[in-house]
Design an enzyme around this catalytic site. Structure first.
Site, mmCIF file in Angstrom:
data_model
loop_
_atom_site.group_PDB
_atom_site.id
_atom_site.type_symbol
_atom_site.label_atom_id
_atom_site.label_comp_id
_atom_site.label_asym_id
_atom_site.label_seq_id
_atom_site.Cartn_x
_atom_site.Cartn_y
_atom_site.Cartn_z
ATOM 1 N N GLU A 50 0.975 -1.168 -0.065
ATOM 2 C CA GLU A 50 0.066 -0.038 -0.041
ATOM 3 C C GLU A 50 0.903 1.423 -0.026
ATOM 4 O OE1 GLU A 50 -3.112 1.671 -0.780
ATOM 5 O OE2 GLU A 50 -1.958 2.634 0.561
ATOM 6 N N SER A 51 1.093 1.761 -1.130
ATOM 7 C CA SER A 51 1.884 3.089 -1.340
ATOM 8 C C SER A 51 1.543 4.163 -0.229
ATOM 9 C CB SER A 51 1.708 3.512 -2.600
ATOM 10 O OG SER A 51 0.364 4.140 -2.928
ATOM 11 N N CYS A 81 4.559 -2.256 -8.402
ATOM 12 C CA CYS A 81 2.996 -1.699 -7.867
ATOM 13 C C CYS A 81 3.060 -0.454 -7.088
ATOM 14 C CB CYS A 81 2.254 -2.979 -7.471
ATOM 15 S SG CYS A 81 0.434 -2.731 -7.358
ATOM 16 N N ARG A 110 -2.683 5.959 -9.398
ATOM 17 C CA ARG A 110 -2.841 5.062 -8.342
ATOM 18 C C ARG A 110 -4.009 4.145 -8.752
ATOM 19 N NH1 ARG A 110 -4.559 5.985 -3.124
ATOM 20 N NH2 ARG A 110 -4.232 4.077 -1.750
ATOM 21 N N ILE A 139 -2.681 -6.425 -9.155
ATOM 22 C CA ILE A 139 -3.440 -6.353 -8.105
ATOM 23 C C ILE A 139 -3.796 -4.735 -7.746
ATOM 24 C CG2 ILE A 139 -3.943 -7.185 -5.703
ATOM 25 C CD1 ILE A 139 -1.757 -9.311 -6.477
ATOM 26 N N HIS A 180 3.182 -7.619 -10.402
ATOM 27 C CA HIS A 180 3.972 -8.236 -9.479
ATOM 28 C C HIS A 180 5.014 -9.322 -9.872
ATOM 29 C CE1 HIS A 180 2.012 -6.211 -5.945
ATOM 30 N NE2 HIS A 180 0.960 -6.238 -6.828
ATOM 31 N N GLU A 182 7.127 -10.847 -8.623
ATOM 32 C CA GLU A 182 7.567 -11.414 -7.472
ATOM 33 C C GLU A 182 6.565 -12.535 -7.213
ATOM 34 O OE1 GLU A 182 6.727 -8.484 -7.477
ATOM 35 O OE2 GLU A 182 5.092 -8.044 -5.655
#
Ligand code: GLN
Length: 202
Positions: A50-51, A81, A110, A139, A180, A182
């Site tokens: 969550e930025s 992200c 965003r 996501i 993502h 990852e």
């Protein structure tokens, strides 16, 4: 071959997944929560999460200016992200008090894909990765609305309502993806980043 030390900003988000991917790519991956740890790394990953939370914690942990300074000094970085949002020079649709790091000359929106397509997966053609498309997991993802002249676009959404939207970019040694890598098991984007860090060290 040199084993670069790559930090994963470990304030919030999917830190473990990045540590695992970097380790598999031959880097020594460490969590970064303080300046001394930041000082010890050759490159930094900013994870998904969550930025606005990561932004707040960067201030609380007194890491905001130190990370900005290292980016100005040329530290390689990769943001996925929320990490992409944090690496932007301008962010749309965020909280007014959210900070960003200006690692890449870009405007990022965003939660850009909207409610109905909160999360989705697609195959992307990714510049520099010529051995087949990259499976991209999005996501509540941002997209890149605008890039400066020094930014290279690496991937865009191929089709659908968001066709043409930019979802992967690079400026010098700083890389960012809306998705993502990852979590997909495809290590090529991480390998690309680890190679960038190695080149800087050589
Ligand atoms: N929507 C999140 C944000 O604003 C990003 C989502 C993610 O990192 N998966 O930071």
């Amino acid at each position: 071959m040199t084993k670069p030390v790559i930090g994963v900003l470990a304030l919030q988000g999917d830190v473990r997944e990045h540590v695992a991917a970097l380790t598999e790519c031959g880097a020594q991956a460490i969590g970064v929560r303080r300046v001394a740890e930041l000082d010890s790394v050759d490159g930094l990953v900013i994870p998904g999460g969550e930025s606005t939370t990561i932004s707040r914690l960067l201030e609380v942990f007194e890491l905001l200016e130190p990370v900005r300074r290292r980016l100005r000094d040329g530290m390689p970085a990769f943001g996925s992200c929320a990490g992409m949002i944090l690496l932007a020079s301008k962010v749309l649709d965020t909280r007014p008090d959210a900070q960003h790091l200006s690692g890449i000359d870009m405007t990022v929106r965003r939660n850009a894909f909207g409610r109905q397509v909160d999360s989705f997966e697609t195959d992307l053609k990714f510049a520099g990765l010529d051995d087949g498309p990259v499976r991209a997991v999005f996501i509540r993802a941002p997209w890149v609305e605008e890039v400066g002249p020094e930014v290279e676009v690496l991937a865009s959404v191929p089709e659908g309502p968001a066709a043409g939207r930019i979802v992967a970019v690079r400026q010098g040694a700083v890389l960012a993806t809306s998705f993502h890598p990852e979590v997909s098991g495809d290590l090529r984007v991480h390998r690309m980043f680890v190679d960038t860090v190695r080149e800087r060290l050589a």
